[in-house]
Design an enzyme around this catalytic site. Structure first.
Site, PDB file in Angstrom:
ATOM      1  N   LYS A  84      34.827   6.400  67.910  1.00  0.00           N
ATOM      2  CA  LYS A  84      33.435   5.997  67.689  1.00  0.00           C
ATOM      3  C   LYS A  84      32.723   5.679  69.008  1.00  0.00           C
ATOM      4  O   LYS A  84      31.521   5.900  69.129  1.00  0.00           O
ATOM      5  CB  LYS A  84      33.373   4.816  66.718  1.00  0.00           C
ATOM      6  N   ASP A 106      31.612  17.926  51.751  1.00  0.00           N
ATOM      7  CA  ASP A 106      32.678  16.939  51.642  1.00  0.00           C
ATOM      8  C   ASP A 106      34.005  17.679  51.505  1.00  0.00           C
ATOM      9  O   ASP A 106      34.040  18.817  51.043  1.00  0.00           O
ATOM     10  CB  ASP A 106      32.459  16.018  50.429  1.00  0.00           C
ATOM     11  N   ASN A 140      28.125  12.464  59.330  1.00  0.00           N
ATOM     12  CA  ASN A 140      28.485  11.174  58.743  1.00  0.00           C
ATOM     13  C   ASN A 140      29.958  11.061  58.339  1.00  0.00           C
ATOM     14  O   ASN A 140      30.495   9.958  58.300  1.00  0.00           O
ATOM     15  CB  ASN A 140      27.570  10.927  57.531  1.00  0.00           C
ATOM     16  N   ASP A 185      36.960  20.927  54.806  1.00  0.00           N
ATOM     17  CA  ASP A 185      37.220  20.002  55.904  1.00  0.00           C
ATOM     18  C   ASP A 185      36.219  20.293  57.028  1.00  0.00           C
ATOM     19  O   ASP A 185      36.189  21.401  57.568  1.00  0.00           O
ATOM     20  CB  ASP A 185      38.657  20.250  56.391  1.00  0.00           C
ATOM     21  N   VAL A 186      35.412  19.300  57.338  1.00  0.00           N
ATOM     22  CA  VAL A 186      34.352  19.508  58.330  1.00  0.00           C
ATOM     23  C   VAL A 186      34.935  19.771  59.736  1.00  0.00           C
ATOM     24  O   VAL A 186      34.236  20.256  60.624  1.00  0.00           O
ATOM     25  CB  VAL A 186      33.368  18.307  58.282  1.00  0.00           C
ATOM     26  N   TYR A 242      40.380   4.889  66.080  1.00  0.00           N
ATOM     27  CA  TYR A 242      39.039   4.845  65.481  1.00  0.00           C
ATOM     28  C   TYR A 242      38.031   4.300  66.498  1.00  0.00           C
ATOM     29  O   TYR A 242      36.934   4.836  66.658  1.00  0.00           O
ATOM     30  CB  TYR A 242      39.076   3.972  64.227  1.00  0.00           C
TER      31      TYR A 242
HETATM   32  P1  NAD Z   1      33.675   7.055  52.304  1.00  0.00           P
HETATM   33  O1  NAD Z   1      35.142   7.302  52.423  1.00  0.00           O
HETATM   34  O2  NAD Z   1      33.156   6.311  51.122  1.00  0.00           O
HETATM   35  O3  NAD Z   1      32.895   8.441  52.401  1.00  0.00           O
HETATM   36  C1  NAD Z   1      33.235   9.403  53.374  1.00  0.00           C
HETATM   37  C2  NAD Z   1      33.307  10.771  52.734  1.00  0.00           C
HETATM   38  O4  NAD Z   1      33.702  11.681  53.751  1.00  0.00           O
HETATM   39  C3  NAD Z   1      34.349  10.874  51.613  1.00  0.00           C
HETATM   40  O5  NAD Z   1      33.770  11.400  50.429  1.00  0.00           O
HETATM   41  C4  NAD Z   1      35.408  11.813  52.193  1.00  0.00           C
HETATM   42  O6  NAD Z   1      35.989  12.664  51.203  1.00  0.00           O
HETATM   43  C5  NAD Z   1      34.611  12.599  53.214  1.00  0.00           C
HETATM   44  N1  NAD Z   1      35.464  13.143  54.256  1.00  0.00           N
HETATM   45  C6  NAD Z   1      36.500  12.544  54.897  1.00  0.00           C
HETATM   46  N2  NAD Z   1      37.068  13.372  55.760  1.00  0.00           N
HETATM   47  C7  NAD Z   1      36.380  14.543  55.680  1.00  0.00           C
HETATM   48  C8  NAD Z   1      36.509  15.798  56.320  1.00  0.00           C
HETATM   49  N3  NAD Z   1      37.475  16.024  57.220  1.00  0.00           N
HETATM   50  N4  NAD Z   1      35.644  16.782  55.989  1.00  0.00           N
HETATM   51  C9  NAD Z   1      34.672  16.577  55.072  1.00  0.00           C
HETATM   52  N5  NAD Z   1      34.516  15.414  54.423  1.00  0.00           N
HETATM   53  C10 NAD Z   1      35.355  14.403  54.725  1.00  0.00           C
HETATM   54  O7  NAD Z   1      33.293   6.337  53.676  1.00  0.00           O
HETATM   55  P2  NAD Z   1      31.948   5.713  54.283  1.00  0.00           P
HETATM   56  O8  NAD Z   1      32.240   4.300  54.532  1.00  0.00           O
HETATM   57  O9  NAD Z   1      30.750   6.105  53.526  1.00  0.00           O
HETATM   58  O10 NAD Z   1      31.977   6.441  55.707  1.00  0.00           O
HETATM   59  C11 NAD Z   1      30.912   7.200  56.236  1.00  0.00           C
HETATM   60  C12 NAD Z   1      30.857   6.978  57.731  1.00  0.00           C
HETATM   61  O11 NAD Z   1      30.552   5.610  58.000  1.00  0.00           O
HETATM   62  C13 NAD Z   1      32.155   7.268  58.487  1.00  0.00           C
HETATM   63  O12 NAD Z   1      31.858   7.974  59.680  1.00  0.00           O
HETATM   64  C14 NAD Z   1      32.694   5.901  58.816  1.00  0.00           C
HETATM   65  O13 NAD Z   1      33.495   5.901  59.958  1.00  0.00           O
HETATM   66  C15 NAD Z   1      31.412   5.136  59.010  1.00  0.00           C
HETATM   67  N6  NAD Z   1      31.535   3.676  58.904  1.00  0.00           N
HETATM   68  C16 NAD Z   1      31.867   3.091  57.721  1.00  0.00           C
HETATM   69  C17 NAD Z   1      31.982   1.712  57.658  1.00  0.00           C
HETATM   70  C18 NAD Z   1      32.355   0.991  56.384  1.00  0.00           C
HETATM   71  O14 NAD Z   1      32.592  -0.227  56.421  1.00  0.00           O
HETATM   72  N7  NAD Z   1      32.416   1.655  55.244  1.00  0.00           N
HETATM   73  C19 NAD Z   1      31.772   0.951  58.805  1.00  0.00           C
HETATM   74  C20 NAD Z   1      31.424   1.577  59.991  1.00  0.00           C
HETATM   75  C21 NAD Z   1      31.315   2.947  60.027  1.00  0.00           C
END
Ligand code: NAD
Length: 248
Positions: A156, A38, A86, A62-63, A152
């Protein structure tokens, strides 16, 4: 269900929060060694405390940066059996005419380029061992418009192309690549609404068509299934886990 990942090493990006945290917790519960990554070191520290397992390893960074990818491979001792790409960020629901170059580049680099680079990094080992699983977290925005902003949505859709093309090329070598496309999920993802025009277009649609948000564990169940050998006949699938949103 226990033990599906016994003796396996899995990498999870964005593991400090939301869906990624749930994936990491479930993989640990099912026996895996997990390299949790993360950008937030604080969130990873909290995960270490919550999980309290010697099978959990963490890499903060940063990934989208190549040093982070090298550190992930090192933490996995060079062997990655399962990869959950993810980590992802939103785009403030900005429509095309309002996108800044910085915003476009950042969304593309975190949501699309980073998964490609990490996939590229783990593939040689998976091919050599003749076995590996990769699951990308896509989105409802990966299959339609009207679920987010343009950057976005484009990122995706491209993740789905990355998933299918990787599945096509490496399925015959024992590496399966699939995606899960969540609808709304209760996480910490930042989703500011920075555009009046987007609000006008999206408001009525999203207000009536989006099912109630899911919990991250529901997404982790689908993602770990695709990471496990339970899904051995599934390659290149885009599994909607959106409460039926995509049927509307
Ligand atoms: P979240 O923000 O709760 O968790 C994502 C984590 O990724 C965070 O802890 C953040 O610090 C980390 N992160 C962000 N940028 C980063 C980087 N550059 N390097 C390393 N870590 C990084 O979000 P989530 O909702 O759990 O999202 C996870 C995935 O699900 C994402 O790909 C998001 O696009 C997708 N998604 C989420 C939703 C939703 O409604 N929450 C809907 C569709 C898709």
């Amino acid at each position: 269900i226990t033990g599906r990942f016994e003796g396996k090493t899995a990498v999870v990006t964005g593991a400090g929060s939301g869906i990624g945290k749930s994936i990491a917790e479930r993989l640990i519960a099912e026996g895996a060694i997990v390299v949790a990554t993360d950008i937030s070191a604080e969130r990873l520290d909290a995960l270490v405390t919550a999980v309290a397992s010697e099978r959990l390893r963490t890499v903060s960074g940063d990934v989208a940066a190549s040093e982070t990818i090298a550190a992930i491979l090192e933490a996995a001792d060079g062997v990655v059996d399962a990869l959950a790409n993810n980590a992802g960020i939103m785009d403030a629901f900005v429509p095309t005419a309002e996108i800044t170059d910085e915003q476009w580049d950042r969304v593309m680099s975190v949501n699309l380029t980073a998964p490609m680079r990490l996939t590229r990094a783990v593939l040689p080992g998976m091919i050599e061992r003749g076995h590996g699983t990769i699951v990308n977290t896509a989105s409802e925005a990966g299959i339609r418009a009207g679920a987010s902003g343009t950057a976005y949505t484009a990122s995706k859709h491209a993740v789905i192309g990355l998933t299918k093309s990787t599945a096509f090329f490496y399925g015959p070598k024992g590496v399966r690549t699939n995606a899960v496309a969540p609808g709304a999920v209760n996480t910490n993802i930042e989703a500011p609404f920075n555009s009046a025009w987007a609000g006008e277009r999206l408001g009525p649609i999203m207000g009536t068509t989006v099912p109630a948000p899911a919990e991250p564990e529901e997404l982790a169940a689908a993602i770990t299934w695709l990471l496990s050998d339970d899904s051995s006949n599934v390659n290149g699938a885009i599994l909607m886990s959106d409460g039926g949103w995509s049927t509307i």
